[in-house]
Scaffold this active site. Structure first.
Site, mmCIF file in Angstrom:
data_model
loop_
_atom_site.group_PDB
_atom_site.id
_atom_site.type_symbol
_atom_site.label_atom_id
_atom_site.label_comp_id
_atom_site.label_asym_id
_atom_site.label_seq_id
_atom_site.Cartn_x
_atom_site.Cartn_y
_atom_site.Cartn_z
ATOM 1 N N HIS A 45 0.939 -1.196 0.121
ATOM 2 C CA HIS A 45 -0.053 0.123 -0.151
ATOM 3 C C HIS A 45 0.819 1.365 0.059
ATOM 4 C CE1 HIS A 45 -3.871 2.230 1.259
ATOM 5 N NE2 HIS A 45 -2.882 2.991 1.634
ATOM 6 N N GLU A 46 1.657 1.277 0.877
ATOM 7 C CA GLU A 46 2.768 2.405 1.020
ATOM 8 C C GLU A 46 3.456 2.569 -0.384
ATOM 9 O OE1 GLU A 46 2.568 4.906 3.083
ATOM 10 O OE2 GLU A 46 0.806 4.013 4.170
ATOM 11 N N HIS A 49 1.804 4.151 -3.030
ATOM 12 C CA HIS A 49 1.667 5.490 -2.899
ATOM 13 C C HIS A 49 3.052 6.574 -3.543
ATOM 14 C CE1 HIS A 49 -2.094 6.040 -0.729
ATOM 15 N NE2 HIS A 49 -1.838 5.375 0.265
#
Length: 251
Positions: A45-46, A49
């Site tokens: 997820h990170e 980003h």
């Protein structure tokens, strides 16, 4: 950007009851099943980003060494470790998050479009992981039918993949909630009139307290918000259920 882990107990464990072992799973077994999957999902997820920001023209995450799959770079001592342990100790709703990947929206080639893309990149990645887990569960079931001696270890791997669907659908839905600093707030602000959007963004200063209050006192609303994730899991379950192996923890 933050990747928040969400307590499934607030969604309703009955929705996932059919994949739980008939014999109680001890803490070590549960941690072995959920821990690696959750850590990978939060790191993905990170990373998403940071990579999306890089593609939009912002080099911040790359320059600071955060555009990496190394989990140690994404673990925050407070959000990832201390906060969930403390909440578990006091009996509160348990949640935590990974260390946010630093981004600078002013570097995006197109500010608004870049902000939306970067904000939704983590959620999209969690959805993709959930989707990819489904055929892998089926393939493992087919492989075990051909190699019976591997049924038990393949059963453990299959359970981890089922957890992968649950956790990633939950992470995606939860992070879409329009509560700062969750990803959904970065999109919701563009749906408001400018004056309202400015005041809304100022809620980020008390975002964690607001989030805790919603989880503590707004459980019916949270359950309703998460219901699409539960519904999607049930659809996936209808596909993989015929291929589920005997639960290794029942042996």
């Amino acid at each position: 950007m933050l990747a928040f882990a969400f307590p499934i107990s607030l969604v309703g464990r009955s929705a996932f009851a059919s994949i739980r072992p008939r014999r109680p799973v001890n803490f070590a077994q549960q941690l072995a099943l959920v821990g690696p999957v959750l850590l990978f999902s939060m790191v993905a997820h990170e990373y998403a980003h940071g990579y999306a920001a890089y593609r939009q023209g912002d080099m911040t995450a790359y320059q600071l060494g955060r555009l990496t799959w190394n989990p140690l770079k994404h673990i925050d001592p407070f959000m990832t470790v201390l906060l969930p342990v403390f909440l578990a100790f006091v009996g509160g709703p348990i949640f935590g998050g990974a260390k946010p990947v630093p981004v600078n929206p002013r570097n995006y080639r197109h500010y608004k479009r870049g902000d939306i893309i970067v904000s939704l990149a983590g959620v999209a990645t969690n959805v993709v992981i959930a989707v990819l887990c489904l055929p892998l569960i089926v393939l493992i079931g087919l492989l075990a039918a051909r190699v019976p001696e591997l049924v038990r270890p393949l059963g453990v791997l299959q359970l981890m993949l089922v957890q992968g669907i649950i956790l990633n659908l939950t992470l995606a839905a939860f992070n879409l909630m329009p509560i700062p600093p969750l990803d959904g707030s970065h999109v919701f602000k563009y749906l408001l009139p400018p004056a309202w959007s400015l005041r809304y963004q100022q809620l980020g200063g008390i975002g964690l307290l607001l989030l805790f209050a919603v989880l503590s006192f707004g459980r019916p609303l949270v359950t309703l918000w998460m219901s699409p994730a539960v519904a999607l899991f049930r659809v996936a379950q209808g596909v993989f259920a015929p291929y589920l192996l005997p639960n290794p923890f029942d042996a």
